[in-house]
Design an enzyme around this catalytic site. Structure first.
Site, PDB file in Angstrom:
ATOM      1  N   GLU A  48       0.820  -1.206   0.000  1.00  0.00           N
ATOM      2  CA  GLU A  48       0.000   0.000   0.000  1.00  0.00           C
ATOM      3  C   GLU A  48       0.857   1.261   0.000  1.00  0.00           C
ATOM      4  OE1 GLU A  48      -2.230  -2.885   2.847  1.00  0.00           O
ATOM      5  OE2 GLU A  48      -0.170  -2.532   2.207  1.00  0.00           O
ATOM      6  N   CYS A  76      -2.830  -2.954   7.254  1.00  0.00           N
ATOM      7  CA  CYS A  76      -2.410  -2.915   8.660  1.00  0.00           C
ATOM      8  C   CYS A  76      -2.656  -1.504   9.205  1.00  0.00           C
ATOM      9  CB  CYS A  76      -0.935  -3.296   8.770  1.00  0.00           C
ATOM     10  SG  CYS A  76       0.198  -2.019   8.185  1.00  0.00           S
ATOM     11  N   CYS A  79      -0.494   1.253   7.419  1.00  0.00           N
ATOM     12  CA  CYS A  79      -0.976   1.595   6.080  1.00  0.00           C
ATOM     13  C   CYS A  79      -2.307   2.326   6.151  1.00  0.00           C
ATOM     14  CB  CYS A  79      -1.086   0.342   5.223  1.00  0.00           C
ATOM     15  SG  CYS A  79       0.526  -0.387   4.833  1.00  0.00           S
TER      16      CYS A  79
END
Length: 138
Positions: A48, A76, A79
């Site tokens: 990402e 996560c 990100c």
């Protein structure tokens, strides 16, 4: 999502955790990324983050509110926070991440106007991760 899966396969082929991401703006792919943590020796080099950096360059600004991020695994927290700051308009992810995914956190780490769609090609995305970890844990 199929393009993100191709990016995830590229990560796997580079001995990285197989996560891929693609950013679409005005109906066309403007950025791609896959995990490069091992290659760059950088714990922040998630798919990402790589795609986000390329996308902001492509649009010429830091906000991606007109963009959709397709990613094979639920982002996560790191990100998600970066996607929040970029104000990504829509996030579409495949496989959930029940241990490290951003949806575990309340309030959401994502921007309040970000639309989230989950489960797209989830079986394919999950299989790629499962197969990768089977091979490295022998």
């Amino acid at each position: 999502m199929r393009e993100a899966l191709r990016e995830a396969a590229a990560a796997r082929d580079d001995d990285e955790i197989p996560v891929g991401a693609v950013v679409v703006w005005k109906g066309r792919v403007i950025a791609k990324g896959h995990n490069m943590v091992e290659r760059l020796h950088d714990p922040t080099a998630h798919a990402e983050m790589i795609a986000l950096t390329a996308a902001t360059e492509a649009v010429g600004g830091k906000y991606l509110n007109e963009c959709t991020l397709y990613v094979t695994l639920e982002p996560c927290p790191m990100c998600a926070a970066a996607l929040n700051w970029a104000q990504v308009g829509r996030i579409v992810y495949g496989a959930p991440d029940p241990r490290r995914g951003c949806t575990l956190y309340s309030p959401s780490l994502l921007h309040p106007r970000t639309e989230v769609v989950s489960g797209i090609l989830a079986d394919d995305c999950s299989a790629l991760m499962r197969d990768y970890f089977k091979t490295i844990r022998k």
